[in-house]
Design an enzyme around this catalytic site. Structure first.
Site, PDB file in Angstrom:
ATOM      1  N   GLU A 194       0.788  -1.222   0.000  1.00 29.47           N
ATOM      2  CA  GLU A 194       0.000   0.000   0.000  1.00 29.47           C
ATOM      3  C   GLU A 194       0.827   1.282   0.000  1.00 29.47           C
ATOM      4  O   GLU A 194       0.412   2.289  -0.572  1.00 29.47           O
ATOM      5  CB  GLU A 194      -0.953   0.012   1.212  1.00 29.47           C
ATOM      6  CG  GLU A 194      -2.078  -0.991   1.137  1.00 29.47           C
ATOM      7  CD  GLU A 194      -3.085  -0.687   0.036  1.00 29.47           C
ATOM      8  OE1 GLU A 194      -3.269   0.499  -0.307  1.00 29.47           O
ATOM      9  OE2 GLU A 194      -3.671  -1.643  -0.503  1.00 29.47           O
ATOM     10  N   SER A 475     -52.623 -27.671  35.261  1.00 30.97           N
ATOM     11  CA  SER A 475     -52.167 -28.407  36.445  1.00 30.97           C
ATOM     12  C   SER A 475     -50.745 -28.070  36.882  1.00 30.97           C
ATOM     13  O   SER A 475     -50.286 -28.569  37.919  1.00 30.97           O
ATOM     14  CB  SER A 475     -52.276 -29.911  36.189  1.00 30.97           C
ATOM     15  OG  SER A 475     -53.630 -30.280  36.035  1.00 30.97           O
TER      16      SER A 475
END
Length: 782
Positions: A194, A475
């Site tokens: 770069e 229940s």
């Protein structure tokens, strides 16, 4: 008198008596304009210099909160088998090999697994990187040991898996690095490809610009850029994408200012953290540390030279060179990076040859972040909302340690939909609707939520039924009624209840006539039998003797936080709860009467590891151990003699377990809640439009629950009796008169000392001393 003429003065050769030309007339104005322009440029430069210094010094990225699962803990006796460890290591990105040379690697051997863990900064301290061997004994760890220096190891925690993120509104994500954390090979690769003069230029590189211009002219196209890393950083941080002369000049001036005021290392590290390297949906991957995890599922420091070169090639075009989508392009670009490194002396020709011959080794898919466990994440957000606003969660880089157990959750996700489909087929109702489900699994002692499903489909992100679907529990409410009775001191397991039809007068002149599910009556029954076989009429008899308000109070003591209606129908579960609320109640039962609020978050730290919150265990005792032990005896009987006995064979190696089925009116809801020593699980099945499911708790939710728990290898429930518990024999058949008692067939039941069975049913006096002693020895052996 004549006027004298003025004397003529000699002419001054330096005096210009001509009229000024237009150009001469504008010259002073032009000079002022030039001076003003120079002043404006100077002010602009000063402003740019000030802005760059101020903004770069204060540079702070918006960082997402990162959420971690419960770490896998290894110790002698841990319920972890060989395959579970291998699966966990692979999910964490460990690589298998013929030897172990560093962190993140493991080796499978005939009798053990050898691995090198990665260190991790947990909320409660640093877990060091360790080399260790793990030997197994079936489904458990037999032994842990390290090398000659560490020897035997008591406990090792693997690093936790990152399961989700809460991303900032920018959509950007990154893992900021310090200079010391960046591999030198990555720096060399980035500089080589770069900006090879990065350490010698002053922010703008005229030589590089000229070189790029020549290369582009020769190629007839743009093959090389002239921007330095500093200029690229300026573009990413401060400038727009517009291509104008003013922006180019501004970029150059800002790069000069940045290079003047800050060190090369500071600029380089900022670039390595800022650069865009990929996209995952609406999440932008920035920085090399995050890119390493995104493409390779490994930390940056564990990547090879070839893998680092692959990443270094991405800033040129992250989408174009995406190694998953375009492996040929990525390979070619990687090799260009490696060639530049070789040509500039960063690597040897041998290193180049070896690295360029490697496969890319990217993972097949990116790790999922935030979408894998949406139902659990909803609970996490709910818990965090009490202490953190959305801005803190989205921007401050918090680390959130959750209670999610990946083994539990993955088993749940892999099992649930198929299990529900099997229940649908077995129901054979002819209904082509979509039966839905919700599941909550938690730790019985700590209240930590280990797994959660808001729908039957894996990864379902819609309506979260586990948290938000409030349905009658049927229940499942009965244990609260029986516990309140046992705790009162007026009842024991051999108390005789009436399971006969009854009509109860309600306010407003109305009447309520409950019935048993099968419309049968059982007349006189023992209390424990009524709970095991879920007899409605006997439960109503008990509850009306006890008082509905006491049953309601017990529901709230067990952990139900909302108001409870004091209607007789409450005794049979006429109260709406979400599965998470049911799980809270049953966690208290599983913890022997100690209530700990369910939680999905263990701790929160800053990104640097500083602890902010510790969500510890908050425990309140809500019932005495004796009553809890008696209740659990009956709830264990649900599996052996009661409504859950149909799954006893499937769970044979896991018994004893405790639990309760639940069915609501017209079979609209099917429930099961149960627990062993290590897990509490709640399953709900039903339709979103509240239609008849054709399922009871036993034929629906219980079947799903038992399949899940068998796969999770739920541990048997081995509860030690309190000191005040004694065992006595009673007649096998419940009666209400002593002259009806038949002691030819008896049952041994636990009782609290001082609350023994009445003479009406007790058969203790008919035993000889030696028979009683022998019976106690048998029970102790059992």
């Amino acid at each position: 008198m004549q006027k004298s003429k003025p004397e003529a003065t000699p002419s001054d050769p330096h005096t210009d008596t001509r009229e000024p030309t237009p150009g001469r007339r504008w010259w002073p104005l032009l000079k002022r304009l030039v001076l003003a322009l120079m002043l404006a440029i100077a002010v602009w430069c000063i402003w740019i210099d000030h802005e760059v210094r101020r903004d770069f010094q204060a540079l702070q990225w918006a960082l997402p909160a990162r959420l971690y699962a419960r770490p896998l803990e290894l110790y002698a006796g841990a319920p972890v088998n060989r395959q579970t460890l291998i699966d966990t290591l692979q999910a964490l990105g460990y690589r298998a090999g013929q030897e172990v040379n560093g962190p993140g690697e493991y080796q499978t051997l005939p009798s053990r697994i050898r691995l090198w863990t990665r260190g991790f900064e947990f909320w409660d301290g640093h877990e060091p990187s360790l080399y260790l061997n793990v030997e197994f004994d079936g489904d458990r760890v037999r032994e842990l040991w390290g090398d000659q220096n560490t020897g035997s190891l008591a406990l090792v925690r693997l690093e936790p898996a990152e399961i989700a993120q809460i991303n900032p509104s920018t959509g950007e994500d990154r893992l900021p690095l310090r200079r010391s954390e960046v591999p030198q090979a990555l720096i060399d690769a980035v500089i080589a490809v770069e900006d090879q003069r990065f350490f010698s230029h002053f922010g703008v590189d005229p030589v590089g610009i000229g070189r790029a211009l020549v290369a582009n002219l020769r190629a007839g196209e743009i093959v090389q850029g002239g921007s330095t890393l500093t200029q690229q950083l300026i573009k990413n941080l401060y400038l727009t994408r517009e291509q104008t002369l003013r922006r180019k000049i501004e970029e150059a001036l800002m790069a000069l200012a940045l290079d003047f005021h800050f060190s090369k290392d500071e600029i380089l590290v900022a670039y390595l953290n800022e650069v865009f390297l990929g996209q995952q949906g609406n999440r932008a991957i920035h920085g090399f540390a995050l890119a390493a995890e995104y493409y390779f599922s490994r930390p940056l420091e564990e990547l090879s030279l070839g893998e680092l070169a692959t990443l270094a090639g991405l800033p040129r075009g992250a989408s174009y060179y995406n190694p998953r989508r375009y492996p040929e392009r990525a390979t070619e670009r990687r090799n260009v990076v490696l060639a530049r490194m070789r040509d500039q002396g960063y690597i040897t020709p041998e290193q180049y040859s070896q690295a360029s011959a490697e496969n890319l080794r990217v993972t097949a898919s990116a790790p999922s972040r935030g979408k894998a466990y949406p139902a659990f994440m909803a609970l996490v957000r709910q818990d965090l909302a009490r202490d953190y606003d959305s801005n803190a969660l989205q921007n401050e880089g918090l680390r959130i340690f959750t209670t999610l157990d990946l083994r539990v959750q993955e088993t749940l996700d892999a099992t649930l939909e198929d299990a529900v489909k099997r229940v649908e087929r077995a129901a054979a109702s002819g209904d082509n609707g979509h039966l839905e489900a919700a599941v909550v699994i938690s730790d019985p002692i700590t209240g930590e939520v280990l797994g959660l499903a808001g729908g039957r489909q894996r990864g379902y992100a819609g309506f979260n039924r586990a948290l938000d679907a409030r349905r009658p529990i049927g229940s499942l409410a009965k244990p609260a009624v029986y516990l309140a009775a046992l705790e009162s001191g007026n009842y024991n397991l051999a108390s005789v209840l009436s399971d006969r039809p009854v009509t109860i007068a309600l306010d407003g002149g109305q009447e309520w006539s409950p019935r048993n599910y099968d419309d049968e009556r059982h007349d006189d029954v023992y209390l424990f039998d009524a709970l095991e076989r879920s007899m409605n009429l006997a439960t109503v008899d008990l509850g009306m003797q006890l008082g509905v308000e006491r049953a309601a109070d017990m529901l709230q003591r067990l952990g139900f936080a909302r108001e409870v209606p004091h209607y007789p129908s409450l005794l049979l579960g006429a109260v709406d709860m979400a599965p998470i609320e049911v799980a809270q109640m049953y966690q208290t039962l599983a913890a022997n009467g100690f209530r700990s609020p369910l939680r999905s978050v263990e701790a929160v730290t800053t990104g640097q590891g500083e602890r902010l919150e510790r969500y510890g265990i908050e425990t309140v005792q809500v019932s005495d151990p004796g009553a809890m032990y008696l209740l659990e005896y009956a709830m264990q009987g649900v599996f052996t003699r009661g409504t859950a006995k149909t799954v006893a064979n499937r769970l044979d190696r896991n018994l004893p377990l405790a639990g309760k089925t639940g069915t609501t009116n017209d079979l609209r809801d099917s429930w099961f809640a149960g627990y062993g020593d290590n897990l509490v699980g709640v399953v709900w099945l039903g339709y979103d439009d509240n239609r008849d499911t054709g399922l009871t708790g036993a034929t629906g939710a219980l079947q799903v629950w038992s399949e899940l728990m068998a796969k999770l290898n739920i541990q048997p429930r081995l509860t030690l009796p309190p000191q005040n518990i004694v065992w006595q024999k009673v007649a096998a058949k419940a009666v209400t008169r002593a002259d009806q008692r038949q002691c030819s067939q008896t049952l041994s039941l636990p009782f609290r000392a001082g609350q023994l069975p009445t003479d009406t049913v007790s058969c203790e006096e008919s035993e000889s001393f030696f028979e009683s002693l022998l019976d106690r020895v048998r029970r102790l052996g059992r």
